[in-house]
Design an enzyme around this catalytic site. Structure first.
Site, PDB file in Angstrom:
ATOM      1  N   LEU A  39     -18.129  16.719 -28.665  1.00  0.00           N
ATOM      2  CA  LEU A  39     -18.822  16.073 -28.432  1.00  0.00           C
ATOM      3  C   LEU A  39     -19.232  15.905 -26.389  1.00  0.00           C
ATOM      4  O   LEU A  39     -20.766  15.703 -26.506  1.00  0.00           O
ATOM      5  CB  LEU A  39     -18.315  14.648 -28.390  1.00  0.00           C
ATOM      6  CG  LEU A  39     -18.225  14.535 -30.162  1.00  0.00           C
ATOM      7  CD1 LEU A  39     -17.490  12.778 -30.329  1.00  0.00           C
ATOM      8  CD2 LEU A  39     -19.260  14.582 -31.222  1.00  0.00           C
ATOM      9  N   ALA A  40     -18.702  16.330 -25.974  1.00  0.00           N
ATOM     10  CA  ALA A  40     -18.821  16.361 -24.296  1.00  0.00           C
ATOM     11  C   ALA A  40     -20.127  17.289 -23.700  1.00  0.00           C
ATOM     12  O   ALA A  40     -19.833  18.276 -24.175  1.00  0.00           O
ATOM     13  CB  ALA A  40     -16.935  16.237 -23.745  1.00  0.00           C
ATOM     14  N   PRO A  95     -10.701  13.698 -30.429  1.00  0.00           N
ATOM     15  CA  PRO A  95     -10.856  14.292 -30.104  1.00  0.00           C
ATOM     16  C   PRO A  95     -12.435  14.627 -29.169  1.00  0.00           C
ATOM     17  O   PRO A  95     -13.235  14.202 -30.431  1.00  0.00           O
ATOM     18  CB  PRO A  95     -10.290  15.363 -30.701  1.00  0.00           C
ATOM     19  CG  PRO A  95      -9.542  15.316 -31.335  1.00  0.00           C
ATOM     20  CD  PRO A  95      -9.607  14.089 -31.440  1.00  0.00           C
ATOM     21  N   CYS A  96     -12.613  14.482 -28.177  1.00  0.00           N
ATOM     22  CA  CYS A  96     -14.320  14.873 -28.204  1.00  0.00           C
ATOM     23  C   CYS A  96     -15.113  15.851 -27.449  1.00  0.00           C
ATOM     24  O   CYS A  96     -16.119  16.469 -27.192  1.00  0.00           O
ATOM     25  CB  CYS A  96     -14.343  13.549 -26.532  1.00  0.00           C
ATOM     26  SG  CYS A  96     -14.166  13.898 -24.843  1.00  0.00           S
ATOM     27  N   ASN A  97     -14.026  16.932 -27.669  1.00  0.00           N
ATOM     28  CA  ASN A  97     -14.154  18.373 -27.276  1.00  0.00           C
ATOM     29  C   ASN A  97     -15.654  19.231 -27.654  1.00  0.00           C
ATOM     30  O   ASN A  97     -16.299  18.912 -26.534  1.00  0.00           O
ATOM     31  CB  ASN A  97     -13.266  19.578 -27.355  1.00  0.00           C
ATOM     32  CG  ASN A  97     -11.427  19.309 -27.657  1.00  0.00           C
ATOM     33  OD1 ASN A  97     -11.025  17.839 -27.517  1.00  0.00           O
ATOM     34  ND2 ASN A  97     -10.992  20.107 -27.180  1.00  0.00           N
TER      35      ASN A  97
END
Length: 585
Positions: free
Chosen positions: A546-547, A542-544
């Site tokens: 990082l985005a 998951p990139c939540n």
DNA sequence: GCGAACATGAATACATTA
DNA sequence: TAATGTATTCATGTTCGC
């Protein structure tokens, strides 16, 4: 047919290693560009006359030996020429062993017993101390200190008593650190040995080069906590073309893959390129120091998607799945052509996100443009284009800009039409799932190298599967999926993958899990024994956190969702260890 | 309760300018 | 070279209507 060696002097060996390194020969090096001499040398190396002739013909009579070897290796990658025996010899030569000893070991143990050949060669080099790498590597360049500390020396001594060479022992200590147990160091060396064996036919020639300067940078033990203080900056390439993109040979490059990172199994990890500072350094460090491949999918489709991929796949002979997608908005979405204003210069879309613009915004755009019957003022144009870029709007009518619909997004991302449709999935969820997925053509390009390697099918461990971008890529590459063990937290996404599995009449097994934490170490081992091990561990965590779009909890790799990256690492490590154990037994 | 709609900046890289 | 401007970004939380 392997011929007797006639170039086993140290000078000749050094010459060959220099060429494998692609570095210009020093003025003192013996460089003979005579094609006759080169021909004889290549025959001595075990290559067949026909193959050498073909390679020289392709490269021209003045080509350097390394170029010819590269070409010949390419033939073997393509399974078109070159016997396995020649590859075996070349492989061990590339590792720095003398050809004479290689041939002797092959005669003694049989060509198929790679491990025994490797052991014999290592033992031989231990006795004679004649491995070229040992002479070439400047161990004193470790920037920790100039003298080996006594603890490291003890570990080296113990490893040598266990039968490993000085080179292997030193390398293991350098790579793993001083605080690692002897058992772990021995495991490291075995992993490297098995990896070399497995990689014999699977990596490109550049990747098989001995890494003479492997210790010329700071080696941080992988288990060390990574802080912003010790992270080395990792810059994003511009243009973001990774190790190469289709139809642009100018960008095709090579890389050095750390020995410890080599398969089996192959792994493929993905996440957003524009993560907070230090994140990719941490990811790389935890994935065996493999350099990330940063690629923008705008080279594969009409939408940008800047992503980093850490993988140990070969990078030679990649190919694109067909038909190749259109690269411009107007070609990919031809219905927009009629309405596209001349003053909107966009030819490609920005990254497809998980949410779309409000109806209020599109209403405002229409009103702003209709207020001026002719061409709108510059300020209005600028504002409209800015919002169109921000929200990926396309022109669907006169003065009418609209967000992409889910069908269009599926197409842009390389999924089959209606892949996410049906099964009671809401539009909001559909857009979210698509926005979180792979760009299939990009991933397929990287995975395409697996096709000749697994003609009978592949066993895949798919972590954070999402809507199955990796599976769709393998399917479109026509790589049979014998088994897919999929881990995906979202029930909606699991349903989408299951539908895909049924709709495409997959013959293999699909085994599903909800949560990566459910996949305990014991469970992984059990699964591997059941299905016969995994060939590929693929996933994008998951990139939540990082985005850039996250204004609330962009907390980096330690964030609630993004910290699951470490689960990927845990699972991959267990798979690698179990693979080694299965190969030993 | 669920889905749709909407409002909510900042971190980062890169380009331009003084 | 530093300051400034521009472009981009696998999102989250709240409200509202059904």
């Amino acid at each position: 047919m392997v011929q007797d060696s006639s170039w086993n002097s140290d000078d000749d060996l050094d010459f060959e290693i220099d060429n494998f390194q692609s570095s210009p020969p020093s003025s003192s090096s013996h460089v003979d560009t005579s094609s006759d001499h080169m021909f004889a040398k290549l025959v001595d190396m075990g290559y067949s006359v026909d193959v050498i002739a073909r390679a020289i013909e392709e490269n021209g009579p003045n080509a350097e030996t390394c170029a010819i070897i590269d070409t010949i290796s390419t033939y073997s990658m393509n399974c078109e020429a070159s016997s396995s025996k020649t590859n075996t010899v070349a492989h061990f030569i590339a590792m720095g062993f003398h050809e004479e000893k290689i041939i002797k070991a092959i005669h003694e143990h049989g060509e198929e017993n790679m491990e025994q050949i490797a052991n014999a060669l290592l033992l031989s080099s231990e006795v004679s101390g004649d491995m070229a790498e040992e002479e070439d590597i400047d161990w004193s360049e470790s920037d920790d200190d100039d003298e080996k500390d006594p603890e490291s020396f003890d570990s080296c001594t113990q490893l040598r008593h266990m039968g490993f060479s000085a080179l292997e022992a030193s390398l293991a200590v350098q790579r793993c650190g001083d605080d690692v147990s002897i058992a772990d160091l021995a495991d490291f060396i075995c992993a490297a040995q098995i990896a070399r064996e497995f990689d014999e036919f699977h990596t490109d020639p550049e990747e098989q080069k001995p890494r003479q300067n492997i210790n010329k940078r700071r080696i941080v033990p992988r288990r060390d906590p990574i802080t912003s203080a010790n992270a080395q900056p990792l810059s994003l390439p511009n243009p973001m073309v990774g190790f190469g993109i289709p139809n642009e040979s100018v960008f095709i490059t090579h890389r050095s893959l750390p020995a410890i990172a080599r398969g089996p199994p192959y792994f493929y990890y993905e996440n957003i390129a524009n993560a907070p500072v230090g994140v990719w350094e941490t990811i790389s460090r935890h994935l065996y120091d493999v350099t990330p491949e940063f690629v923008d999918s705008k080279f594969f489709c009409a939408a940008a998607r800047k992503r980093g991929y850490v993988h140990n796949l070969p990078i030679s002979n990649r190919f694109q799945i067909q038909p190749a997608p259109k690269l411009t908005i107007q070609e990919a979405l031809p219905a927009t052509r009629r309405w596209w204003p001349k003053w909107d210069p966009r030819t490609q879309l920005n990254c497809i996100l998980t949410v779309h613009a409000s109806a209020q915004l599109t209403k405002w755009i229409r009103s702003a443009l209709e207020a001026h019957p002719g061409e709108p003022p510059e300020a209005t144009k600028r504002k409209v284009i800015e919002q169109c870029r921000r929200w990926n709007l396309v022109w669907v009518g006169k003065n009418k800009a609209a967000p992409l619909d889910a069908d269009e997004i599926e197409s842009l991302l390389g999924f089959p039409r209606n892949h996410t449709r049906g099964g009671g999935i809401s539009m909001t969820q559909r857009l979210k799932s698509l926005g979180n997925s792979f760009q299939v053509d990009t991933v397929a390009y990287h995975l395409s190298v697996l096709k000749p390697l697994f003609p009978d099918g592949i066993n895949v461990l798919s972590l954070f599967t999402g809507i199955g971008g990796g599976e769709v890529a393998l399917h479109r590459l026509q790589i049979p999926m014998r088994t897919v063990v999929s881990v995906e937290i979202s029930e909606v996404n699991r349903n989408i993958l299951r539908d895909f599995w049924e709709q495409t009449n997959q013959r293999g097994r699909l085994i599903e899990f909800e949560d990566v934490q459910e996949l305990t170490n014991e469970k992984i081992v059990e699964l591997m024994k059941r299905v016969g091990g995994f060939d590929l561990v693929i996933g994008g965590s998951p990139c939540n956190n990082l985005a850039g779009g996250n204004r609330v909890s962009r907390s980096g790799l330690e964030g609630e969702q993004s910290s699951l990256f470490f689960e990927y690492c845990r699972i991959l490590e267990v798979v690698r260890e179990t693979t080694m154990e299965m190969r030993r037994s």
